[in-house]
Scaffold this active site. Structure first.
Site, mmCIF file in Angstrom:
data_model
loop_
_atom_site.group_PDB
_atom_site.id
_atom_site.type_symbol
_atom_site.label_atom_id
_atom_site.label_comp_id
_atom_site.label_asym_id
_atom_site.label_seq_id
_atom_site.Cartn_x
_atom_site.Cartn_y
_atom_site.Cartn_z
ATOM 1 N N LEU A 194 1.170 -1.481 -0.046
ATOM 2 C CA LEU A 194 0.034 0.032 0.374
ATOM 3 C C LEU A 194 0.614 1.548 -0.197
ATOM 4 C CD1 LEU A 194 -2.850 -0.481 2.406
ATOM 5 C CD2 LEU A 194 -3.132 -1.128 0.083
ATOM 6 N N CYS A 195 2.064 0.876 -0.595
ATOM 7 C CA CYS A 195 2.637 2.705 -0.499
ATOM 8 C C CYS A 195 3.563 3.189 -2.448
ATOM 9 C CB CYS A 195 3.715 2.437 0.015
ATOM 10 S SG CYS A 195 4.724 0.828 0.040
ATOM 11 N N GLY A 196 1.548 2.599 -2.838
ATOM 12 C CA GLY A 196 2.750 3.174 -4.347
ATOM 13 C C GLY A 196 3.355 1.990 -4.990
#
Lengths: 85, 294
Positions: free
Chosen positions: B90-92
């Site tokens: 969930l951090c691109g």
């Protein structure tokens, strides 16, 4: 008539202050640093650093683990791996 | 055409996704501030250590019997890439960018005829690197079981790396880690950590004083103690940068996701209202037509 004393750990700058004298537990024996000490570098063993705020006052003790002490024109810098408290 | 019930279900599902991304964004924003403060607090130590290293290394440089960590093994055939990834997603594109950089370096080294192996820190780099280099992963360190990786983890990694180096498992080690610029940009950078690169000594104010510095026990003994600590500090810095990068990237990615979810909800709501209207209209027409027929 004061010594600039800095105590740094990897996580933060613990101390940065003007003091009278600091006694550091060097690997080859304890040594005291006053203002105007000659440039000097030593490894530090686990032990306590004694900080004398002014001449004759009771020392403040800081327990450190491993590191270096460097005395230069700017004062005393102790790079310690761990500092308790 | 989806039925009204289906549309309603989709709207609700997008809404709950939006809630999650929004929460994650806010958590990341709070954590980012903390991570940045930690990264800043670590700077004095790193810069002082580099200063001390610089003045010492300048003295010992040029001597053949310098410590192994500085000299290297004399060959540069086997390279180890220490890749620092995050543990959570969930951090691109952060992790895929790091992996891309690592693979780029690996390919460049292989093209030059060197052998490359990997040392992986963090969970998220394992799968993509194993896919391309199934036999290249020498070892790894799991930082997932602690909340915020600190100096203890860094020294554990450094210890393992130094043991591998002393056992002659590699000649040169590079560190591939994200560098935190701001919440929007985190660039992966590669730096050599073993052998410790000779610092470029800047002739400055310290030069004159160094001539009379006394060393206890001795210059070389100090340097020998200092070098492992320097490697540890580098790794510690990388872990802190990673933490800040992860939170920054996560904040940006989750901000985008929240906005996209909002747009999707609007679109679906319009569609929902239109079909509801259409259904009502048809019903009315049916009733009127039925009444007229009587």
């Amino acid at each position: 008539m004061s010594l600039h004393f800095e105590l740094v750990t990897p996580a933060r700058l613990v101390r940065s202050e003007e003091v009278h004298m600091v006694v550091v537990p060097g690997t080859d024996g304890e040594f005291g640093v006053l203002e105007g000490h000659a440039p000097f570098m030593s490894t530090v063993k686990d032990g306590t650093i004694k900080v004398y705020k002014s001449a004759g006052s009771a020392p403040e003790e800081i327990t450190v683990q491993g590191g270096f002490a460097e005395v230069g024109a700017k004062g005393l810098t102790v790079l310690a791996e761990h500092v308790e408290g | 055409m989806a039925s009204l019930k289906e549309l309603k279900g989709r709207i609700n599902s997008v809404k709950s996704t939006q809630k999650i991304t929004k929460a994650k964004q806010m958590v990341a924003a709070a954590k980012l501030r903390k991570a940045q403060a930690a990264a800043e607090a670590a700077r004095p130590y790193a810069s002082r250590l580099a200063e001390v290293m610089g003045s010492l290394a300048a003295k010992v440089a040029g001597q053949d019997n310098g410590p192994l960590l500085m000299r290297g093994t004399g060959s540069d055939q086997r390279h180890l890439l220490v890749v620092v990834n995050t543990d959570k997603g969930l951090c691109g594109g952060l992790n895929s960018n790091i992996v891309k950089e690592a693979k780029l370096q690996a390919r460049a080294l292989e093209a030059a005829g060197k052998t490359v192996s990997f040392y992986l820190v963090g969970k998220k780099g394992r799968a993509p690197i194993r896919r391309d280099y199934p036999n290249g992963i020498a070892a790894g360190y799991d930082t997932g079981n602690v909340r915020t990786p600190g100096f203890d983890e860094a020294s554990a990694i450094a210890r393992e790396l130094l043991e591998m180096f002393e056992a002659g498992k590699f000649d040169v080690a590079h560190l591939v880690a994200p560098e935190f610029k701001n919440a929007l940009t985190q660039l992966p950078v590669t730096t050599q950590i073993i052998p410790v690169p000779a610092p470029t000594n800047t002739p400055g104010s310290s030069g004159a004083i160094d001539a009379v510095v006394e060393y206890e026990p001795g210059e070389e003994e100090i340097l020998e103690e200092l070098l492992p600590r320097y490697v540890t500090t580098q790794l510690f810095g990388a872990l802190l940068e990673r933490e800040a990068s992860e939170q920054g990237a996560s904040m940006t990615a989750m901000d985008n996701a929240t906005r996209n979810a909002g747009e999707l909800i609007n679109k679906l709501t319009i569609q929902y209202n239109r079909s509801r209207q259409a259904a009502i209209t048809t019903e009315l027409i049916e009733i009127i037509a039925g009444a007229e027929a009587l």
